[in-house]
Design a protein around this motif. Structure first.
Motif: not given
Ligand SMILES: Cc1ncc(COP(=O)(O)O)c(C=O)c1O
Ligand SMILES: Cc1ncc(COP(=O)(O)O)c(C=O)c1O
Lengths: 355, 355
Positions: B43-46, B145-151, B156-161
């Motif tokens: 998140r937030n680039g890190a 790794m999956i993209a968890i950001g919403s929208g 590309p997402s900005t949030q990943y898990r």
């Protein structure tokens, strides 16, 4: 509160609406969702009863197949409000049909129209306040299906979840759209899943699109992966080319999405007396036409973007700017299409379906 | 109980273990998971601090990008227990490196080895009891790794898990493996994502594989999508062909996964004095070799399947059965590879890494 409606959909209403917190004049595409969603699970070889309930996150197992094998498909549609407050869908049967084609290609179960279309209508009926009047205002509809069965073995799931979520939306692209013609990366393989609205087709485009963005281009026009000589489509739009007074667009194929906007514009254009030629346009033709001035317009067509004029394209590191055309095909076709969608002209095609 | 360990991983232990409920002699591949998993959000680039905690479902928003755009990658690895109870990984740096290449291609953030490799070691250390001794027994490791950001906007997402889950496993395929040579469907495009371990590559194969299964074949050997004349790889294995006494395998490319088993077998084979030729084998060559008797073996190679002999292939509706070969390359190479992995021979290559 749970009501079992006539056509077998359970409805659980949200205790309050978040609609008053939404700034409908300043919407970011696909960012805000309405109060309710539809959800319906497929288990033991059959679709269970759909439920309309408050929009909320849901639990999935870390081994859910959608995370590992990308078994996920979707559709993109819009609801329009007419002056008399009635709410309408545009050719929902086309999206339902395409959804089931995508499902087949991804080895997922097909879904009946009683869930896809009737369920959608019921959901939108409940969310009518989220559809705003006035051209450009829409409620974007996102039906999708994901594999929720667990297990890290590369084989189709036996369990799926179909959902519909709704997002109030204005236009997709803001500002000018410049494109790059693909000469290395590709969107789809021969015999691949390019014609399906499969989740995996989109993330595949993110990296090349990022590279294009870094060079100042918003989108890529994809070419055939084997030779990169034939123009195919953009990331979320089909593409039309006007050379002199003929409108060209690639035939749909295994590699190209059969866009509802594309096929509707072809019909509208023909009815308007525009000469339409459905055939592959070569990159070399495009470049030649741009050079000799016969290339008048390039535009994208899709549900989200509607009709999107492209102001210029780059190929082989040369940028070709398109002329500014009076009374362009793009604006004529967009006018006609949106007039139909917003009930400002009679729908001779019989495309609009009332919610 | 939450312990903050030296290398900055939080550990929350399960209150009890489910290991006693598992029948380790009758495992279905990828079906049962160990007590704990590792999870780490970007998140937030890190990357945030990783957490090892009980294996459990987690919540995602219906608009999470992984559901709509397939931004998801994974790896497949195994842990092996040696006779002295020590637990080992096989070339984990290779999987870490490939994971980051996949991440780049899918416009996802790269992950440091302190999370991928050190985190994995700590997780497996906690789950040592789940790794059983004896050749064939492994703990399958699934980092993803999956993209968890919403929208719902295709970007590309900005949030990943990032997560690691573990599944005790024996061999992947049971019984004989017969394959069909692809002549219409394809796995990967030129300039596509075939070389990435991207989720979308796998669901794309489910439908053609289902058609193959219906004809009595377990797997497909994919060919290049443009001409269907070059043999590439199988769904989850690279493929080797033995013609007379030379071992052939396709070079890796944008369309072919750079398999760790493949590259290891090439090195082992060379060391054993086997003549290895890394080049594209044509379908026509394979058919000719099958007809004139020079085709001795075909086998798949991958982490899950290890080395998997193929008993016959079908092309153009003709079935070609492979001969039964004494002292086959497949069995020699499998023996050597698994001896290394289970600590039964000295690891001259320096491939094994202790947990
Ligand atoms: C790849 C692609 N091409 C074209 C389109 C346009 O299709 P439609 O007009 O049905 O929205 C879309 C999406 O909407 C798309 O994702
Ligand atoms: C498409 C594909 N090819 C080949 C392989 C073999 O790679 P590795 O030996 O690294 O497991 C895999 C997976 O493991 C795969 O998914």
């Amino acid at each position: 509160m749970s009501i079992n409606t006539a056509n077998e959909i359970d409805i659980v209403k949200a205790s309050s609406s978040k609609i008053d917190t939404v700034d409908f004049e300043n919407l970011v595409f696909g960012n805000i969702f309405s109060d309710h969603m539809l959800t319906c699970d497929f288990r033991n070889g059959a679709w269970e009863k759909p439920v309309i309930k408050p929009y909320e996150p849901f639990l999935l197992d870390p081994s859910a197949k959608v995370f590992h094998y990308g078994q996920a498909i979707f559709e993109g549609m819009k609801a329009y409000k007419h002056e008399d407050e009635s709410v309408w869908l545009f050719r929902p049967d086309q999206n339902w049909d395409r959804f089931n084609k995508s499902a087949e290609r991804l080895a997922m179960p097909e879904i009946p129209s009683s869930i896809f279309i009737d369920g959608m209508k019921q959901l939108i009926d409940l969310e009518r306040n989220w559809v705003k009047k006035g051209k450009g205002n829409t409620l974007y509809i996102r039906p999708f299906m994901i594999a929720i069965g667990s297990g890290v073995v590369a084989a189709p799931s036996t369990q799926y979840r179909f959902m519909i979520i709704l997002s109030p939306a204005k236009s997709y692209y803001q500002g000018e759209v410049k494109v790059i013609i693909a000469d290395h990366y590709s969107r789809a393989a021969n015999g691949g899943i390019g014609a399906a609205k499969a989740a995996g087709n989109y993330s595949a485009q993110f990296y090349p699109t990022k590279l294009a963005n870094e060079k100042g281009f918003q989108q890529i026009i994809w070419t055939d992966d084997a030779t990169h000589t034939k123009l195919e489509e953009a990331g979320t739009m089909n593409v039309f080319f006007r050379i002199n007074d003929t409108l060209y667009t690639a035939p749909t194929s295994e590699r190209i999405l059969d866009g509802v906007t594309r096929k509707s514009l072809i019909e509208i254009a023909k009815k308007q007396g525009i000469d339409v030629d459905v055939r592959s346009v070569l990159v070399s033709e495009l470049v030649d036409a741009a050079k000799n001035g016969s290339l008048k317009e390039v535009f994208g067509a899709g549900t989200a973007a509607v009709v999107n004029p492209i102001v210029g394209f780059s190929y082989d590191d040369t940028y070709y700017e398109l002329p500014k055309v009076e009374n362009s095909f793009a604006s004529q076709l967009k006018e006609k299409l949106t007039n139909l969608q917003y009930g400002l002209e009679t729908d001779d095609f019989g495309w609009m379906v009332k919610v």
